[in-house]
Structure formats: C-alpha cells, structure tokens
Write a protein that holds these residues in place. Structure first.
Motif, PDB file in Angstrom:
ATOM      1  N   GLY A   2       0.648  -1.310  -0.118  1.00 30.59           N
ATOM      2  CA  GLY A   2       0.143   0.057  -0.024  1.00 30.59           C
ATOM      3  C   GLY A   2       0.763   1.242  -0.026  1.00 30.59           C
ATOM      4  N   GLU A   3       1.932   1.212   0.720  1.00 29.40           N
ATOM      5  CA  GLU A   3       2.993   2.332   0.724  1.00 29.40           C
ATOM      6  C   GLU A   3       3.437   2.693  -0.570  1.00 29.40           C
ATOM      7  OE1 GLU A   3       7.042   3.692   2.850  1.00 29.40           O
ATOM      8  OE2 GLU A   3       5.349   2.619   4.013  1.00 29.40           O
ATOM      9  N   LEU A   4       3.782   1.701  -1.340  1.00 36.21           N
ATOM     10  CA  LEU A   4       4.341   1.823  -2.846  1.00 36.21           C
ATOM     11  C   LEU A   4       3.371   2.168  -3.695  1.00 36.21           C
ATOM     12  CD1 LEU A   4       6.847  -0.960  -2.344  1.00 36.21           C
ATOM     13  CD2 LEU A   4       7.561   1.343  -2.093  1.00 36.21           C
ATOM     14  N   CYS A   5       2.158   1.706  -3.402  1.00 34.70           N
ATOM     15  CA  CYS A   5       0.790   1.960  -4.419  1.00 34.70           C
ATOM     16  C   CYS A   5       0.424   3.369  -4.295  1.00 34.70           C
ATOM     17  CB  CYS A   5       0.006   0.979  -3.998  1.00 34.70           C
ATOM     18  SG  CYS A   5      -1.617   0.964  -5.117  1.00 34.70           S
ATOM     19  N   ILE A   6       0.707   3.973  -3.100  1.00 33.36           N
ATOM     20  CA  ILE A   6       0.022   5.144  -2.943  1.00 33.36           C
ATOM     21  C   ILE A   6       0.996   6.426  -2.785  1.00 33.36           C
ATOM     22  CG2 ILE A   6      -1.689   6.819  -1.300  1.00 33.36           C
ATOM     23  CD1 ILE A   6      -2.859   4.051  -0.647  1.00 33.36           C
ATOM     24  N   PRO A   7       1.616   7.125  -3.665  1.00 27.53           N
ATOM     25  CA  PRO A   7       2.618   7.906  -3.449  1.00 27.53           C
ATOM     26  C   PRO A   7       2.500   8.924  -2.296  1.00 27.53           C
ATOM     27  CG  PRO A   7       1.976   7.783  -5.784  1.00 27.53           C
ATOM     28  CD  PRO A   7       0.819   6.956  -4.834  1.00 27.53           C
ATOM     29  N   GLY A   8       3.653   8.956  -1.435  1.00 31.67           N
ATOM     30  CA  GLY A   8       3.273   9.896  -0.328  1.00 31.67           C
ATOM     31  C   GLY A   8       2.929   8.973   1.161  1.00 31.67           C
ATOM     32  N   THR A  59      15.062   0.591  -7.670  1.00 28.99           N
ATOM     33  CA  THR A  59      14.913   1.030  -8.999  1.00 28.99           C
ATOM     34  C   THR A  59      13.904   2.369  -8.830  1.00 28.99           C
ATOM     35  OG1 THR A  59      15.362  -0.550 -10.011  1.00 28.99           O
ATOM     36  CG2 THR A  59      14.221   0.609 -11.119  1.00 28.99           C
ATOM     37  N   LEU A  60      12.757   2.198  -8.104  1.00 31.75           N
ATOM     38  CA  LEU A  60      11.818   3.147  -7.961  1.00 31.75           C
ATOM     39  C   LEU A  60      12.289   4.435  -7.408  1.00 31.75           C
ATOM     40  CD1 LEU A  60       8.808   4.108  -8.261  1.00 31.75           C
ATOM     41  CD2 LEU A  60       8.349   3.095  -6.228  1.00 31.75           C
ATOM     42  N   SER A  61      13.036   4.377  -6.286  1.00 24.90           N
ATOM     43  CA  SER A  61      13.710   5.337  -5.521  1.00 24.90           C
ATOM     44  C   SER A  61      14.668   6.321  -6.354  1.00 24.90           C
ATOM     45  CB  SER A  61      14.267   4.924  -4.360  1.00 24.90           C
ATOM     46  OG  SER A  61      15.690   4.143  -4.738  1.00 24.90           O
ATOM     47  N   ARG A  62      15.102   5.899  -7.564  1.00 28.62           N
ATOM     48  CA  ARG A  62      15.903   6.409  -8.345  1.00 28.62           C
ATOM     49  C   ARG A  62      15.125   7.744  -9.116  1.00 28.62           C
ATOM     50  NH1 ARG A  62      20.354   4.291  -7.221  1.00 28.62           N
ATOM     51  NH2 ARG A  62      20.838   2.092  -7.566  1.00 28.62           N
ATOM     52  N   HIS A  63      13.891   7.546  -9.214  1.00 30.04           N
ATOM     53  CA  HIS A  63      12.931   8.586  -9.735  1.00 30.04           C
ATOM     54  C   HIS A  63      12.000   9.095  -9.219  1.00 30.04           C
ATOM     55  CE1 HIS A  63      10.631   5.305 -11.596  1.00 30.04           C
ATOM     56  NE2 HIS A  63      11.609   5.086 -11.899  1.00 30.04           N
ATOM     57  N   ASP A  64      11.515   8.399  -7.993  1.00 29.18           N
ATOM     58  CA  ASP A  64      10.286   8.721  -7.355  1.00 29.18           C
ATOM     59  C   ASP A  64      10.747   8.569  -5.633  1.00 29.18           C
ATOM     60  OD1 ASP A  64       8.083   9.573  -8.959  1.00 29.18           O
ATOM     61  OD2 ASP A  64       7.773   7.488  -9.142  1.00 29.18           O
ATOM     62  N   ALA A  65      10.016   9.353  -5.096  1.00 27.32           N
ATOM     63  CA  ALA A  65      10.107   9.002  -3.559  1.00 27.32           C
ATOM     64  C   ALA A  65       9.908   7.699  -3.022  1.00 27.32           C
ATOM     65  CB  ALA A  65       9.657  10.104  -2.637  1.00 27.32           C
ATOM     66  N   VAL A  66      10.957   7.122  -2.304  1.00 19.94           N
ATOM     67  CA  VAL A  66      10.386   5.910  -1.511  1.00 19.94           C
ATOM     68  C   VAL A  66      11.270   6.100  -0.249  1.00 19.94           C
ATOM     69  CG1 VAL A  66      10.901   3.361  -1.491  1.00 19.94           C
ATOM     70  CG2 VAL A  66      10.635   4.450  -3.696  1.00 19.94           C
ATOM     71  N   ARG A  67      10.549   6.063   0.956  1.00 22.79           N
ATOM     72  CA  ARG A  67      10.887   6.148   2.118  1.00 22.79           C
ATOM     73  C   ARG A  67      12.109   5.244   2.608  1.00 22.79           C
ATOM     74  NH1 ARG A  67       7.279   4.525   5.533  1.00 22.79           N
ATOM     75  NH2 ARG A  67       8.084   5.867   7.344  1.00 22.79           N
ATOM     76  N   PRO A  68      13.056   5.541   2.961  1.00 20.65           N
ATOM     77  CA  PRO A  68      14.159   4.417   3.459  1.00 20.65           C
ATOM     78  C   PRO A  68      13.521   3.185   4.411  1.00 20.65           C
ATOM     79  CG  PRO A  68      14.506   6.465   4.466  1.00 20.65           C
ATOM     80  CD  PRO A  68      13.175   6.742   3.560  1.00 20.65           C
ATOM     81  N   GLN A  69      12.740   3.559   5.118  1.00 18.44           N
ATOM     82  CA  GLN A  69      12.346   2.417   5.778  1.00 18.44           C
ATOM     83  C   GLN A  69      11.753   1.247   5.135  1.00 18.44           C
ATOM     84  OE1 GLN A  69      11.197   5.700   6.175  1.00 18.44           O
ATOM     85  NE2 GLN A  69      11.271   6.160   8.365  1.00 18.44           N
TER      86      GLN A  69
END
Length: 182
Positions: free
Chosen positions: A74-80, A137-147
């Motif tokens: 869910g976290e990855l499916c909902i930006p932010g 890979t996603l974190s290279r162009h979109d925000a992904v929380r380090p957790q």
C-alpha cells in the motif's frame, strides 16, 4: 476503508494502465507497479511457506510479516503514503538475532533446499530480494521512504535465517555448496 470490489474486472486496465491508490493511472510496467507487484509476489511466496508445518513462533512471525508486506504494498502503491516504520525494521532485526543465535556460524555457502519449508523460505527470500531491487529502482526517480527499503533488506536476511532454522527443524539439514564437485 474505501471501496470494496463488487466486480473483479473493470476493463479500465485494458489500455495498459492501472490505477494507483491515490486514483492516478500509470503504465502497468512502471517502476512503481513493479515494486508493489513484487512485494505482493513476496507475500504470496510467504503464504507458500505458511502452507507447510511450521513451529508456532515461526508461523506467528510470518503471519505478522504478511500483514506488514500488505501495508508496504500500500505504501508503494500510494505515492507519499507511509506504512512501514523504523520500529518494524527493528522488530525484524530482533527476530533475526533471536533465530540466528542458535545456529552454527556459516563456513560454507548454503544452497536453497533443506526440506519443503526451508526450500519455500529460500524462494520467498529471493522474491523479497527482488522486491528490494525494484524498490531501489523506483527510488531513483520517485520518492521511496528508506524504511521500505530497509524493511525488505532485513526481511530477506530473516528469511535466510528462517530457511536455515526450518531445514534443521525438518531433519533434512542445510544443503551446503560443494566447491570441488569433480
């Protein structure tokens, strides 16, 4: 809780896009969809482990992990959106330490195997590792929380340790890699 699915097919994805949790649409082969899709696959692989006879503590742990992976998807499916916290990563580390302390130190590489539960745990580990790569890979162009990335990293380590535990509990033992086979 939002919308419930009363009809499984919607035809909205027939154009090669899918809806994210925030209502936006993205291509089905986007990095975001790959990341949360692989987390879903990892959750299914853990379900295969849970279909085996397991020690009660391992069953409880993996059931909790399944819920957390659903949250992470869910976290990855909902930006932010934030679902996985530092405390979740710390609990995985505590479980890693707990289950690893009774195991002998590694002197050789271990091959996936060691009975059905252990082999399934190794499969789940490799899918979680792929989910981690997809999240990076996603974190290279979109925000992904380090957790999220840390959680996947620790979870793959935990699944490796649990595979060792389960191989020993099954009585099969670990399958060691033999370097010189000829």
């Amino acid at each position: 809780m939002g919308h419930r699915l009363s009809k499984i097919y919607t035809r909205t994805g027939d154009d090669g896009t899918t809806g994210l949790g925030d209502g936006s649409r993205v291509p089905k082969d986007s990095a975001r969809v790959a990341a949360y899709g692989t987390v879903d696959e990892a959750n299914s692989a853990i379900g295969l482990v849970l279909a085996c006879p397991l020690p009660d503590d391992v069953r409880a742990l993996l059931t909790t992990v399944q819920h957390q992976l659903f949250d992470l998807g869910g976290e990855l499916c909902i930006p932010g959106h934030a679902a996985i916290e530092d405390a979740d990563v710390e609990r995985l580390e505590q479980q890693l330490d707990h289950h690893n302390e009774a195991l002998p130190a590694l002197k050789d590489f271990i091959l996936p195997g060691g009975g059905e539960a252990g082999a399934r745990c190794h499969l789940a580990r490799t899918v979680v590792r792929r989910a981690e790569r997809e999240a990076v890979t996603l974190s290279r162009h979109d925000a992904v929380r380090p957790q999220a990335i840390r959680y996947l990293n620790r979870l793959s380590d935990l699944l490796f340790v649990l595979a060792r535990v389960l191989a020993r509990a099954d009585g099969h033992g670990e399958v060691l890699w033999v370097r010189e086979r000829r």
